[in-house]
Scaffold this motif. Structure first.
Motif, PDB file in Angstrom:
ATOM      1  N   THR A 309     -18.707 -24.225  26.466  1.00 61.03           N
ATOM      2  CA  THR A 309     -17.330 -24.557  26.089  1.00 61.03           C
ATOM      3  C   THR A 309     -16.838 -25.748  26.902  1.00 61.03           C
ATOM      4  O   THR A 309     -17.299 -26.004  28.015  1.00 61.03           O
ATOM      5  CB  THR A 309     -16.410 -23.350  26.328  1.00 61.03           C
ATOM      6  N   SER A 311     -13.078 -28.212  27.706  1.00 59.13           N
ATOM      7  CA  SER A 311     -11.619 -28.214  27.629  1.00 59.13           C
ATOM      8  C   SER A 311     -11.183 -28.851  26.315  1.00 59.13           C
ATOM      9  O   SER A 311     -11.709 -29.885  25.901  1.00 59.13           O
ATOM     10  CB  SER A 311     -11.025 -28.997  28.804  1.00 59.13           C
ATOM     11  N   THR A 312     -10.239 -28.210  25.644  1.00 57.24           N
ATOM     12  CA  THR A 312      -9.781 -28.728  24.364  1.00 57.24           C
ATOM     13  C   THR A 312      -8.958 -29.989  24.560  1.00 57.24           C
ATOM     14  O   THR A 312      -8.249 -30.162  25.553  1.00 57.24           O
ATOM     15  CB  THR A 312      -8.910 -27.672  23.649  1.00 57.24           C
ATOM     16  N   GLN A 352     -16.665 -27.464  13.008  1.00 57.77           N
ATOM     17  CA  GLN A 352     -16.509 -27.902  14.383  1.00 57.77           C
ATOM     18  C   GLN A 352     -17.850 -27.825  15.121  1.00 57.77           C
ATOM     19  O   GLN A 352     -18.685 -26.988  14.802  1.00 57.77           O
ATOM     20  CB  GLN A 352     -15.478 -27.023  15.105  1.00 57.77           C
TER      21      GLN A 352
END
Length: 511
Positions: A309, A311-312, A352
């Motif tokens: 993952t 950071s958005t 995505q």
């Protein structure tokens, strides 16, 4: 003793003799057809058992280097290896040296092949102290590669057929495909394994002490007798000493088969599921990384490869280099000889990106306590999860333990010796069986076993028929592929019996 008791005793002995003859006949024919496969399994099993010393001896120029004071960066070693493979090859994994003085192995696979498999992996070897290219080989090359393929009867390559999936029946959401493709070669060895269990069980029955064979020794060899008796004793004694071990090896080996093994994996993971990890995953499975020189533990093959993952809102950060991942693996006390598998990114159903993680797996074969897979965020190096055998379900742990026993690793030298003796014992049984057949056959005849007489067959004890039928039924239900061939054999026996009966009727006077 009155005449009635004598008749009963005589009938009982005839019945026992008929049972023995039938079981011996079954034992003979199964041995005749399975002996070639057993010889291949025993010889290749010995090679696989001693893969590491054989590999070092046969490929010393690729595996052994002069030890230096400092190693070149792992990224630079991979760059040196890449210069010696074609542009169509992609990095598949890296195995840093397991001990000082050994080379680094860099694995490449063809990007053009959807199923990478074991056929096209190229192993490139680099000196970790100088970064010098040492050479390369195909993973199937040499005696070790061929032994692995022959031991599995060429794995799941070649012609394939679709068979029903038990996993789809018991857990359709986890196994959405109603059928699975099974290589014919793999299916043949699975069927053969079932008949080998019959061979071992019938051998134990023939050895079992009984009154009708009171003078026959059980765990002794009459060396001075000579002739067929000596070989018979050696055959029986060796067989009974190693038969239980061989049964365990056959049963544990079936967990690798494409059909029964994958169905058992579905049962094990459904009945006793592994602990769940609360982390996003990629479409890949750890089993996708299974290679000849880089096996994945049995219970880990269905484990998901977890996602990295970020950071958005920000740009995608750079992926960490292999040298940094190697440092983390060492800090995490991964077992020397571990493999670093690079992350593979994909696109999710929502369009995505899904970022893969670095997957670090301990070297296999291993002990159950050494089973471990480390998932590292490809951008930060943080541990996503640390998967060990303790997180697997009870049936999966049991299966992994049996596989580690099969490979001669679970209890170190003890299991290595046990596996070696089992292979040598199997070859001894085959050799003595051939000698016994040669010595007992009449001159000018093939010496194939005939049937018991109809009169003796009618005296067969019902208990014996029930036991044999029950054993056959259980094996057929547990191993369906074997069950199909068992039905074919029974059908052929019935048809031949009916044909002989018709021939006898036509030969009677007046017909």
């Amino acid at each position: 003793m009155d005449s009635g008791a004598a008749t009963v005793d005589r009938d009982q002995r005839r019945g026992e003799g008929a049972v023995l003859r039938r079981i011996w006949r079954l034992h003979f024919w199964v041995a005749l057809f399975s002996a070639p496969a057993l010889i291949v399994l025993a010889c290749t099993g010995l090679v696989i058992l001693y893969t590491q010393p054989l590999d070092l001896w046969l490929h010393n120029d690729l595996k052994v280097v002069a030890q230096g004071s400092q190693q070149v960066s792992l990224d630079d070693q991979v760059a040196a290896a890449r210069q010696h493979v074609g542009p169509e090859m992609v990095l598949d994994g890296v195995i840093p040296p397991d001990v000082p003085g050994h080379s680094t192995e860099v694995d490449f696979a063809s990007a053009e092949v959807a199923e990478v498999g074991e056929r096209n992996l190229v192993q490139v070897f680099v000196d970790p102290y100088t970064g010098r290219y040492l050479g390369q080989r195909s993973e199937l090359s040499g005696i070790v590669g061929w032994s692995n393929q022959l031991h599995r009867i060429f794995g799941n390559d070649g012609p394939k057929i679709s068979l029903p999936s038990l996993g789809h029946i018991i857990a359709p959401s986890a196994y959405p495909d109603a059928t699975m493709k099974v290589g014919v070669g793999n299916l043949i060895i699975e069927v053969m394994a079932g008949w080998i269990l019959v061979l071992l069980a019938s051998g134990i029955y023939l050895w079992w002490p009984r009154a009708v064979e009171g003078g026959k020794p059980r765990l002794a060899v009459r060396w001075r007798k000579g002739g067929r008796l000596r070989w018979r004793d050696l055959h029986a004694t060796t067989g009974i000493l190693v038969s239980i071990v061989l049964i365990c090896y056959i049963v544990s080996g079936l967990t690798w088969s494409r059909y029964w093994g994958e169905n058992w994996r579905a049962v094990a993971s459904t009945v006793t599921p592994a602990a769940e990890v609360d982390a996003p995953s990629t479409p890949a499975k750890v089993g996708d990384f299974d290679r000849l020189g880089r096996r994945i533990a049995w219970a880990a093959k269905d484990d998901a490869v977890f996602a990295s993952t970020i950071s958005t809102g920000g740009p995608r950060p750079a992926t960490l280099g292999l040298a940094e991942i190697d440092r983390i693996a060492k800090d995490e006390k991964m077992m020397p000889g571990y493999a670093i598998i690079p992350p593979s990114d994909s696109v999710g159903e929502d369009g995505q990106p899904v970022y893969g993680s670095y997957t670090v797996v301990n070297h296999w074969p291993q002990k159950l306590s050494e089973q471990r897979t480390l998932y590292l965020n490809q951008f930060t190096g943080e541990t996503i999860t640390n998967a060990t055998a303790a997180q697997d379900g009870a049936l999966s742990r049991m299966s992994s333990w049996s596989v580690d026993m099969h490979m001669g690793n679970q209890y170190g030298l003890l299991t290595r010796i046990l596996a070696t003796l089992a292979c040598l014992g199997l070859l001894t049984m085959i050799a003595t069986g051939v000698i016994m057949w040669w010595k007992r056959r009449p001159s000018g005849s093939a010496g194939l076993p005939g049937r018991a007489s109809d009169k003796a067959a009618t005296k067969t004890p019902k208990r014996a028929a029930i036991v044999v039928g029950a054993v056959g039924t259980v094996l057929a239900l547990v191993y369906p592929a074997f069950g199909v061939t068992l039905l074919l054999v029974i059908g052929a026996e019935v048809l031949m019996g009916a044909t002989r009966g018709a021939d006898r009727s036509r030969s009677l006077p007046g017909r």
